[in-house]
Scaffold this motif. Sequence first.
Motif, PDB file in Angstrom:
ATOM      1  N   ALA A  77      56.006  27.824  52.120  1.00 22.08           N
ATOM      2  CA  ALA A  77      55.467  28.854  51.256  1.00 22.08           C
ATOM      3  C   ALA A  77      53.988  28.563  51.022  1.00 22.08           C
ATOM      4  O   ALA A  77      53.600  27.421  50.824  1.00 22.08           O
ATOM      5  CB  ALA A  77      56.228  28.881  49.934  1.00 22.08           C
ATOM      6  N   LYS A  78      53.159  29.590  51.078  1.00 21.84           N
ATOM      7  CA  LYS A  78      51.720  29.440  50.913  1.00 21.84           C
ATOM      8  C   LYS A  78      51.358  29.553  49.441  1.00 21.84           C
ATOM      9  O   LYS A  78      51.783  30.479  48.759  1.00 21.84           O
ATOM     10  CB  LYS A  78      51.014  30.511  51.731  1.00 21.84           C
ATOM     11  CG  LYS A  78      49.515  30.404  51.748  1.00 21.84           C
ATOM     12  CD  LYS A  78      48.927  31.412  52.721  1.00 21.84           C
ATOM     13  CE  LYS A  78      48.115  32.397  51.953  1.00 21.84           C
ATOM     14  NZ  LYS A  78      47.498  33.421  52.767  1.00 21.84           N
ATOM     15  N   GLN A  79      50.585  28.596  48.947  1.00 19.99           N
ATOM     16  CA  GLN A  79      50.120  28.621  47.564  1.00 19.99           C
ATOM     17  C   GLN A  79      49.198  29.813  47.373  1.00 19.99           C
ATOM     18  O   GLN A  79      48.329  30.071  48.209  1.00 19.99           O
ATOM     19  CB  GLN A  79      49.362  27.332  47.251  1.00 19.99           C
ATOM     20  CG  GLN A  79      49.024  27.167  45.800  1.00 19.99           C
ATOM     21  CD  GLN A  79      50.219  26.744  44.973  1.00 19.99           C
ATOM     22  OE1 GLN A  79      50.862  25.770  45.279  1.00 19.99           O
ATOM     23  NE2 GLN A  79      50.512  27.493  43.939  1.00 19.99           N
ATOM     24  N   VAL A  80      49.372  30.566  46.298  1.00 17.83           N
ATOM     25  CA  VAL A  80      48.563  31.747  46.018  1.00 17.83           C
ATOM     26  C   VAL A  80      47.409  31.344  45.102  1.00 17.83           C
ATOM     27  O   VAL A  80      47.593  30.616  44.138  1.00 17.83           O
ATOM     28  CB  VAL A  80      49.412  32.849  45.351  1.00 17.83           C
ATOM     29  CG1 VAL A  80      48.564  34.072  45.058  1.00 17.83           C
ATOM     30  CG2 VAL A  80      50.577  33.228  46.244  1.00 17.83           C
ATOM     31  N   LEU A  81      46.216  31.814  45.435  1.00 12.54           N
ATOM     32  CA  LEU A  81      45.011  31.477  44.699  1.00 12.54           C
ATOM     33  C   LEU A  81      44.433  32.741  44.071  1.00 12.54           C
ATOM     34  O   LEU A  81      44.348  33.782  44.721  1.00 12.54           O
ATOM     35  CB  LEU A  81      44.003  30.856  45.674  1.00 12.54           C
ATOM     36  CG  LEU A  81      42.725  30.262  45.127  1.00 12.54           C
ATOM     37  CD1 LEU A  81      43.011  29.102  44.183  1.00 12.54           C
ATOM     38  CD2 LEU A  81      41.866  29.771  46.285  1.00 12.54           C
ATOM     39  N   TYR A  82      44.062  32.642  42.790  1.00 12.09           N
ATOM     40  CA  TYR A  82      43.493  33.777  42.062  1.00 12.09           C
ATOM     41  C   TYR A  82      42.142  33.406  41.482  1.00 12.09           C
ATOM     42  O   TYR A  82      41.849  32.238  41.246  1.00 12.09           O
ATOM     43  CB  TYR A  82      44.411  34.181  40.892  1.00 12.09           C
ATOM     44  CG  TYR A  82      45.736  34.724  41.325  1.00 12.09           C
ATOM     45  CD1 TYR A  82      45.873  36.071  41.663  1.00 12.09           C
ATOM     46  CD2 TYR A  82      46.857  33.911  41.387  1.00 12.09           C
ATOM     47  CE1 TYR A  82      47.098  36.576  42.056  1.00 12.09           C
ATOM     48  CE2 TYR A  82      48.093  34.416  41.781  1.00 12.09           C
ATOM     49  CZ  TYR A  82      48.195  35.750  42.108  1.00 12.09           C
ATOM     50  OH  TYR A  82      49.408  36.257  42.498  1.00 12.09           O
ATOM     51  N   VAL A  83      41.342  34.441  41.209  1.00 18.87           N
ATOM     52  CA  VAL A  83      40.065  34.277  40.541  1.00 18.87           C
ATOM     53  C   VAL A  83      39.964  35.375  39.476  1.00 18.87           C
ATOM     54  O   VAL A  83      40.386  36.510  39.708  1.00 18.87           O
ATOM     55  CB  VAL A  83      38.884  34.332  41.547  1.00 18.87           C
ATOM     56  CG1 VAL A  83      38.749  35.687  42.180  1.00 18.87           C
ATOM     57  CG2 VAL A  83      37.596  33.883  40.913  1.00 18.87           C
ATOM     58  N   PRO A  84      39.458  35.048  38.289  1.00 16.06           N
ATOM     59  CA  PRO A  84      39.318  36.083  37.263  1.00 16.06           C
ATOM     60  C   PRO A  84      38.158  37.027  37.571  1.00 16.06           C
ATOM     61  O   PRO A  84      37.122  36.598  38.083  1.00 16.06           O
ATOM     62  CB  PRO A  84      39.040  35.289  35.981  1.00 16.06           C
ATOM     63  CG  PRO A  84      38.629  33.940  36.407  1.00 16.06           C
ATOM     64  CD  PRO A  84      39.097  33.728  37.810  1.00 16.06           C
ATOM     65  N   VAL A  85      38.377  38.304  37.299  1.00 15.57           N
ATOM     66  CA  VAL A  85      37.322  39.309  37.458  1.00 15.57           C
ATOM     67  C   VAL A  85      37.306  40.191  36.223  1.00 15.57           C
ATOM     68  O   VAL A  85      38.336  40.410  35.579  1.00 15.57           O
ATOM     69  CB  VAL A  85      37.516  40.184  38.719  1.00 15.57           C
ATOM     70  CG1 VAL A  85      37.324  39.371  39.975  1.00 15.57           C
ATOM     71  CG2 VAL A  85      38.839  40.871  38.714  1.00 15.57           C
ATOM     72  N   LYS A  86      36.130  40.695  35.894  1.00 10.33           N
ATOM     73  CA  LYS A  86      36.008  41.604  34.755  1.00 10.33           C
ATOM     74  C   LYS A  86      36.413  42.994  35.192  1.00 10.33           C
ATOM     75  O   LYS A  86      36.023  43.461  36.257  1.00 10.33           O
ATOM     76  CB  LYS A  86      34.574  41.626  34.234  1.00 10.33           C
ATOM     77  CG  LYS A  86      34.162  40.353  33.554  1.00 10.33           C
ATOM     78  CD  LYS A  86      32.747  40.449  33.047  1.00 10.33           C
ATOM     79  CE  LYS A  86      32.352  39.125  32.434  1.00 10.33           C
ATOM     80  NZ  LYS A  86      30.954  39.133  31.987  1.00 10.33           N
ATOM     81  N   THR A  87      37.212  43.644  34.374  1.00 13.05           N
ATOM     82  CA  THR A  87      37.609  45.030  34.627  1.00 13.05           C
ATOM     83  C   THR A  87      37.309  45.847  33.378  1.00 13.05           C
ATOM     84  O   THR A  87      37.171  45.298  32.287  1.00 13.05           O
ATOM     85  CB  THR A  87      39.110  45.145  34.960  1.00 13.05           C
ATOM     86  OG1 THR A  87      39.868  44.604  33.869  1.00 13.05           O
ATOM     87  CG2 THR A  87      39.454  44.388  36.222  1.00 13.05           C
ATOM     88  N   THR A  88      37.208  47.154  33.564  1.00 12.26           N
ATOM     89  CA  THR A  88      36.973  48.029  32.419  1.00 12.26           C
ATOM     90  C   THR A  88      38.129  49.001  32.296  1.00 12.26           C
ATOM     91  O   THR A  88      38.937  49.145  33.211  1.00 12.26           O
ATOM     92  CB  THR A  88      35.656  48.825  32.568  1.00 12.26           C
ATOM     93  OG1 THR A  88      35.765  49.655  33.716  1.00 12.26           O
ATOM     94  CG2 THR A  88      34.464  47.902  32.705  1.00 12.26           C
ATOM     95  N   ASP A  89      38.167  49.686  31.188  1.00 14.86           N
ATOM     96  CA  ASP A  89      39.238  50.646  30.929  1.00 14.86           C
ATOM     97  C   ASP A  89      39.005  51.991  31.609  1.00 14.86           C
ATOM     98  O   ASP A  89      39.721  52.944  31.360  1.00 14.86           O
ATOM     99  CB  ASP A  89      39.421  50.843  29.430  1.00 14.86           C
ATOM    100  CG  ASP A  89      38.180  51.418  28.761  1.00 14.86           C
ATOM    101  OD1 ASP A  89      37.167  51.651  29.460  1.00 14.86           O
ATOM    102  OD2 ASP A  89      38.219  51.629  27.539  1.00 14.86           O
ATOM    103  N   ASP A  94      35.717  48.930  27.167  1.00 19.81           N
ATOM    104  CA  ASP A  94      36.542  47.744  26.952  1.00 19.81           C
ATOM    105  C   ASP A  94      36.620  46.902  28.219  1.00 19.81           C
ATOM    106  O   ASP A  94      37.325  47.248  29.148  1.00 19.81           O
ATOM    107  CB  ASP A  94      37.968  48.144  26.525  1.00 19.81           C
ATOM    108  CG  ASP A  94      37.984  48.764  25.142  1.00 19.81           C
ATOM    109  OD1 ASP A  94      37.122  48.394  24.330  1.00 19.81           O
ATOM    110  OD2 ASP A  94      38.864  49.605  24.885  1.00 19.81           O
ATOM    111  N   GLU A  95      35.880  45.797  28.229  1.00 20.69           N
ATOM    112  CA  GLU A  95      35.938  44.876  29.355  1.00 20.69           C
ATOM    113  C   GLU A  95      37.019  43.849  29.094  1.00 20.69           C
ATOM    114  O   GLU A  95      37.168  43.362  27.985  1.00 20.69           O
ATOM    115  CB  GLU A  95      34.597  44.142  29.529  1.00 20.69           C
ATOM    116  CG  GLU A  95      33.716  44.749  30.547  1.00 20.69           C
ATOM    117  CD  GLU A  95      32.540  43.837  30.895  1.00 20.69           C
ATOM    118  OE1 GLU A  95      32.492  42.685  30.443  1.00 20.69           O
ATOM    119  OE2 GLU A  95      31.683  44.312  31.635  1.00 20.69           O
ATOM    120  N   LYS A  96      37.770  43.525  30.136  1.00 21.67           N
ATOM    121  CA  LYS A  96      38.759  42.459  30.020  1.00 21.67           C
ATOM    122  C   LYS A  96      38.822  41.722  31.340  1.00 21.67           C
ATOM    123  O   LYS A  96      38.362  42.210  32.366  1.00 21.67           O
ATOM    124  CB  LYS A  96      40.117  43.004  29.618  1.00 21.67           C
ATOM    125  CG  LYS A  96      40.628  44.157  30.430  1.00 21.67           C
ATOM    126  CD  LYS A  96      41.890  44.721  29.818  1.00 21.67           C
ATOM    127  CE  LYS A  96      42.013  46.169  30.256  1.00 21.67           C
ATOM    128  NZ  LYS A  96      43.027  46.896  29.578  1.00 21.67           N
TER     129      LYS A  96
END
Length: 143
Positions: A77-89, A94-96
Amino acid sequence: MESERDMYRQFQDWCLRTYGDSGKTKTVTRKKYERIVQLLNGSESSSTDNAKFKFWVKSKGFQLGQPDEVRGGGGCAKQVLYVPVKTTDGVGVDEKLSLRRVAVVEDFFDIIYSMHVETGPNGEQIRKHAGQKRTYKAIQKNV
């Protein structure tokens, strides 16, 4: 008609020149991907050589997710990698932060090719076009 192998070779060369190790956080080469995963798993030992890399990984906020299911049987199984990104509504007020899966540059061809070429019942290749939105969703799902 160009063979899949020829298309792959040309695409990979272009893709690695365009996206490889350029510092983008949503795309990394397989080598950098593996190194980030090792670092986050604690299996890369600390040294003065990797201090800058460790700082970069921490500053980008890389996170490990649950491993993918094993594809094709017999593999790991391949390890999944994530990175946080800013999103708006949608209104831009509202940025989150949300997590986006990191794409491995060397996987782009297989994902895009599968969205544009289908193998027919007699083994012939049928060209199709999934459209930009469906191709993007497939990349997000399969990276």
